[in-house]
Scaffold this motif. Structure first.
Motif, mmCIF file in Angstrom:
data_model
loop_
_atom_site.group_PDB
_atom_site.id
_atom_site.type_symbol
_atom_site.label_atom_id
_atom_site.label_comp_id
_atom_site.label_asym_id
_atom_site.label_seq_id
_atom_site.Cartn_x
_atom_site.Cartn_y
_atom_site.Cartn_z
ATOM 1 N N ASP A 116 5.204 -35.926 88.580
ATOM 2 C CA ASP A 116 5.164 -34.900 89.524
ATOM 3 C C ASP A 116 6.664 -34.418 89.603
ATOM 4 O OD1 ASP A 116 2.466 -34.919 90.333
ATOM 5 O OD2 ASP A 116 2.913 -36.786 91.542
ATOM 6 N N THR A 117 7.558 -34.940 89.361
ATOM 7 C CA THR A 117 9.038 -34.524 89.435
ATOM 8 C C THR A 117 9.849 -35.020 88.289
ATOM 9 O OG1 THR A 117 9.773 -36.302 90.787
ATOM 10 C CG2 THR A 117 8.891 -34.560 91.897
ATOM 11 N N ILE A 118 10.885 -34.150 87.522
ATOM 12 C CA ILE A 118 11.800 -34.579 86.802
ATOM 13 C C ILE A 118 13.079 -34.210 87.413
ATOM 14 C CG2 ILE A 118 12.785 -34.098 84.698
ATOM 15 C CD1 ILE A 118 10.048 -33.833 83.553
ATOM 16 N N LEU A 119 14.107 -35.272 87.553
ATOM 17 C CA LEU A 119 15.218 -35.011 87.971
ATOM 18 C C LEU A 119 15.204 -34.371 89.485
ATOM 19 C CD1 LEU A 119 17.458 -33.802 84.804
ATOM 20 C CD2 LEU A 119 17.198 -36.172 86.023
ATOM 21 N N ASP A 120 14.217 -34.900 90.198
ATOM 22 C CA ASP A 120 13.932 -34.233 91.649
ATOM 23 C C ASP A 120 13.609 -32.869 91.697
ATOM 24 O OD1 ASP A 120 14.774 -36.782 92.837
ATOM 25 O OD2 ASP A 120 16.777 -36.368 92.699
ATOM 26 N N VAL A 121 13.255 -32.155 90.559
ATOM 27 C CA VAL A 121 12.499 -30.871 90.461
ATOM 28 C C VAL A 121 11.105 -31.127 90.434
ATOM 29 C CG1 VAL A 121 12.400 -28.895 88.958
ATOM 30 C CG2 VAL A 121 14.522 -30.044 89.142
ATOM 31 N N ASN A 122 10.477 -30.429 91.308
ATOM 32 C CA ASN A 122 8.837 -30.489 91.530
ATOM 33 C C ASN A 122 8.326 -29.861 90.424
ATOM 34 O OD1 ASN A 122 8.857 -31.718 94.091
ATOM 35 N ND2 ASN A 122 9.144 -29.940 95.189
ATOM 36 N N LEU A 123 7.375 -30.378 89.600
ATOM 37 C CA LEU A 123 6.773 -29.772 88.475
ATOM 38 C C LEU A 123 5.431 -28.939 89.165
ATOM 39 C CD1 LEU A 123 6.787 -32.462 85.840
ATOM 40 C CD2 LEU A 123 8.461 -30.869 86.439
ATOM 41 N N ASP A 124 5.819 -27.446 89.522
ATOM 42 C CA ASP A 124 4.595 -26.881 90.248
ATOM 43 C C ASP A 124 4.679 -25.571 89.249
ATOM 44 O OD1 ASP A 124 6.733 -25.216 90.478
ATOM 45 O OD2 ASP A 124 6.897 -25.216 92.654
ATOM 46 N N PHE A 125 3.484 -24.733 89.694
ATOM 47 C CA PHE A 125 2.940 -23.570 88.576
ATOM 48 C C PHE A 125 4.344 -22.714 88.398
ATOM 49 C CE2 PHE A 125 1.738 -19.252 87.895
ATOM 50 C CZ PHE A 125 0.746 -19.528 87.009
ATOM 51 N N ASP A 126 5.180 -22.540 89.459
ATOM 52 C CA ASP A 126 6.208 -21.409 88.883
ATOM 53 C C ASP A 126 7.166 -21.897 88.253
ATOM 54 O OD1 ASP A 126 4.901 -19.782 90.913
ATOM 55 O OD2 ASP A 126 6.589 -19.796 92.375
ATOM 56 N N PHE A 127 7.394 -23.220 88.318
ATOM 57 C CA PHE A 127 8.359 -24.086 87.425
ATOM 58 C C PHE A 127 7.812 -24.025 85.952
ATOM 59 C CE2 PHE A 127 11.354 -27.563 85.821
ATOM 60 C CZ PHE A 127 12.612 -26.587 85.903
ATOM 61 N N GLY A 128 6.841 -24.533 86.041
ATOM 62 C CA GLY A 128 5.871 -24.104 84.739
ATOM 63 C C GLY A 128 5.988 -22.863 83.884
ATOM 64 N N TYR A 129 5.838 -21.940 84.804
ATOM 65 C CA TYR A 129 5.932 -20.633 84.315
ATOM 66 C C TYR A 129 7.504 -20.457 83.545
ATOM 67 C CZ TYR A 129 5.084 -15.616 83.837
ATOM 68 O OH TYR A 129 4.847 -14.271 83.218
ATOM 69 N N ILE A 130 8.483 -20.606 84.355
ATOM 70 C CA ILE A 130 9.623 -20.418 83.808
ATOM 71 C C ILE A 130 9.974 -21.290 82.601
ATOM 72 C CG2 ILE A 130 12.091 -20.958 84.058
ATOM 73 C CD1 ILE A 130 10.906 -18.620 85.836
ATOM 74 N N ALA A 131 9.554 -22.568 82.492
ATOM 75 C CA ALA A 131 9.486 -23.468 81.141
ATOM 76 C C ALA A 131 8.585 -22.736 80.101
ATOM 77 C CB ALA A 131 8.813 -24.898 81.607
ATOM 78 N N GLY A 132 7.270 -22.292 80.408
ATOM 79 C CA GLY A 132 6.553 -21.465 79.394
ATOM 80 C C GLY A 132 7.410 -20.126 78.936
ATOM 81 N N ILE A 171 9.801 -13.555 86.503
ATOM 82 C CA ILE A 171 10.523 -14.465 86.359
ATOM 83 C C ILE A 171 11.755 -14.594 87.595
ATOM 84 C CG2 ILE A 171 12.457 -15.411 84.756
ATOM 85 C CD1 ILE A 171 10.788 -14.091 82.550
ATOM 86 N N VAL A 172 12.307 -13.260 87.749
ATOM 87 C CA VAL A 172 13.340 -13.160 88.705
ATOM 88 C C VAL A 172 12.612 -13.477 90.289
ATOM 89 C CG1 VAL A 172 15.003 -11.605 89.993
ATOM 90 C CG2 VAL A 172 14.665 -11.384 87.562
ATOM 91 N N SER A 173 11.522 -13.164 90.302
ATOM 92 C CA SER A 173 10.933 -13.483 91.551
ATOM 93 C C SER A 173 10.534 -14.886 91.635
ATOM 94 C CB SER A 173 9.604 -12.848 91.819
ATOM 95 O OG SER A 173 8.859 -13.139 92.731
ATOM 96 N N MET A 174 10.347 -15.432 90.726
ATOM 97 C CA MET A 174 9.961 -17.267 90.859
ATOM 98 C C MET A 174 11.220 -17.743 90.921
ATOM 99 S SD MET A 174 6.823 -17.780 88.254
ATOM 100 C CE MET A 174 5.075 -17.215 88.400
ATOM 101 N N LEU A 175 12.303 -17.470 90.227
ATOM 102 C CA LEU A 175 13.692 -18.099 90.399
ATOM 103 C C LEU A 175 14.115 -17.911 91.691
ATOM 104 C CD1 LEU A 175 15.527 -16.940 87.005
ATOM 105 C CD2 LEU A 175 14.609 -19.273 87.646
ATOM 106 N N GLU A 176 14.072 -16.810 92.561
ATOM 107 C CA GLU A 176 14.278 -16.783 93.607
ATOM 108 C C GLU A 176 13.494 -17.469 94.603
ATOM 109 O OE1 GLU A 176 14.002 -12.417 94.310
ATOM 110 O OE2 GLU A 176 15.969 -11.943 93.388
ATOM 111 N N ASN A 177 12.109 -17.599 94.404
ATOM 112 C CA ASN A 177 11.497 -18.467 95.294
ATOM 113 C C ASN A 177 11.628 -19.941 95.273
ATOM 114 O OD1 ASN A 177 9.976 -16.264 96.202
ATOM 115 N ND2 ASN A 177 8.470 -16.285 94.641
ATOM 116 N N LEU A 178 12.201 -20.424 94.224
ATOM 117 C CA LEU A 178 12.417 -21.680 93.731
ATOM 118 C C LEU A 178 13.779 -22.066 94.094
ATOM 119 C CD1 LEU A 178 10.655 -22.185 90.240
ATOM 120 C CD2 LEU A 178 9.826 -23.250 92.375
ATOM 121 N N ASN A 179 14.708 -20.852 94.686
ATOM 122 C CA ASN A 179 16.216 -21.007 94.962
ATOM 123 C C ASN A 179 16.870 -21.613 93.655
ATOM 124 O OD1 ASN A 179 15.649 -20.487 97.641
ATOM 125 N ND2 ASN A 179 14.901 -22.407 98.266
ATOM 126 N N ILE A 180 16.477 -21.053 92.442
ATOM 127 C CA ILE A 180 17.524 -21.603 91.580
ATOM 128 C C ILE A 180 18.372 -20.289 91.203
ATOM 129 C CG2 ILE A 180 17.242 -21.858 88.972
ATOM 130 C CD1 ILE A 180 14.179 -22.752 89.215
#
Length: 289
Positions: free
Chosen positions: A42-58, A85-94
């Motif tokens: 469910d996590t890698i290096l304390d980063v949650n593997l959710d839909f938004d982070f999956g989209y960034i990875a894709g 992409i920009v919206s997801m990065l902001e939502n994830l506080n990246i």
């Protein structure tokens, strides 16, 4: 089983041999399974593997560039994909920055998220890009995000009312992994004829492009309600469903059309081999086939 060409190298316990020379007496390398239940990652290096982070990875797998000091995704400014992409990065506080180039480069400035993406997305060049071998243990929502990001980056709709999807990549390994993810949803992708460099086609590529195609029309619930791809949302036409299908009481809306072309599109194809093992699988292109 796995279908391969006659010159495809097969890893055996005594070394690599060509598929045409493989005998039933050979032992091939396969994945070792046991009855121990594998826990979902469910996590890698304390980063949650959710839909938004999956989209960034894709999106990175489709449109990303990285080296030792930087990690970025290339997109034209003010396009749907850029804004998502920009919206997801902001939502994830990246933390991120944007370099005004053509296309724009969206840099991920957090070492924590960079390291997480580097563990998930492997390969230094586009033809070697792939997911970590543990991808089958990632959450469904994360993998849906990965497929959505890849499709918005390198996917297209085609066919009648855009009801078929196609993804073109230079990495056959990544395409095999996408096929595996879709199979978990009972969606079966078919390989497309490779697009060779300098061949007559609607796009240019310096490398051989491989492709898979799949039906969106037969899997609307997944592609519309779970994948959330902007390309599918904007361009796909929902199927008309009328009446009671169980009782065959429906309007099929069929009509007669003229065949305009029927020609051979593959010539001089090499012999292919359908290889079957005792366990039903073996290692091929770095994943279990």
């Amino acid at each position: 089983s796995q279908i391969v060409t006659e010159d495809h190298p097969i890893i055996t316990t005594t070394g690599d041999i060509l598929a045409k020379d493989l005998k039933t007496s050979h032992q091939v390398v396969s994945k070792k399974y046991n009855n121990k239940k594998i826990k979902q990652i469910d996590t890698i290096l304390d980063v949650n593997l959710d839909f938004d982070f999956g989209y960034i990875a894709g999106m990175f797998l489709a449109e990303g560039v990285s080296n030792i000091n930087s990690f970025c995704i290339c997109q034209k400014k003010d396009t749907d994909s850029y804004n998502i992409i920009v919206s997801m990065l902001e939502n994830l506080n990246i933390p991120h920055s944007i370099r005004e180039t053509s296309p724009n480069r969206i840099f991920i400035k957090s070492s924590k998220f960079q390291k997480a993406l580097q563990k998930i997305c492997l390969g230094a060049t586009c033809e070697h890009k792939q997911l970590n071998e543990d991808f089958i243990y990632y959450p469904k929502e994360f993998l849906n995000g990965v497929i959505s990001g890849i499709f918005d980056g390198d996917g297209n709709l085609e066919g009648y009312k855009n009801r078929r999807g196609i993804i073109r990549l230079t990495s056959r390994t990544l395409l095999n992994q996408i096929t595996t993810i879709l199979q978990k949803e009972n969606i079966f992708a078919r390989s497309r004829t490779p697009y060779l460099p300098n061949s007559k086609q609607s796009f240019e590529s310096k490398l051989t492009m491989y492709g898979i195609g799949f039906s969106i029309g037969d899997n609307e619930n997944y592609f519309i309600n779970e994948l959330h791809s902007y390309k599918i949302k904007n361009d796909y036409t929902l199927r008309e469903r009328k009446g009671n299908f169980k009782n065959k009481d429906f309007d099929d809306n069929y009509d007669e059309i003229k065949v305009i072309k029927n020609e051979v599109f593959i010539e001089d194809v090499n012999v292919v081999y359908d290889i079957t093992t005792e366990t039903g699988h073996f290692i091929c292109n770095n994943i279990v086939s």
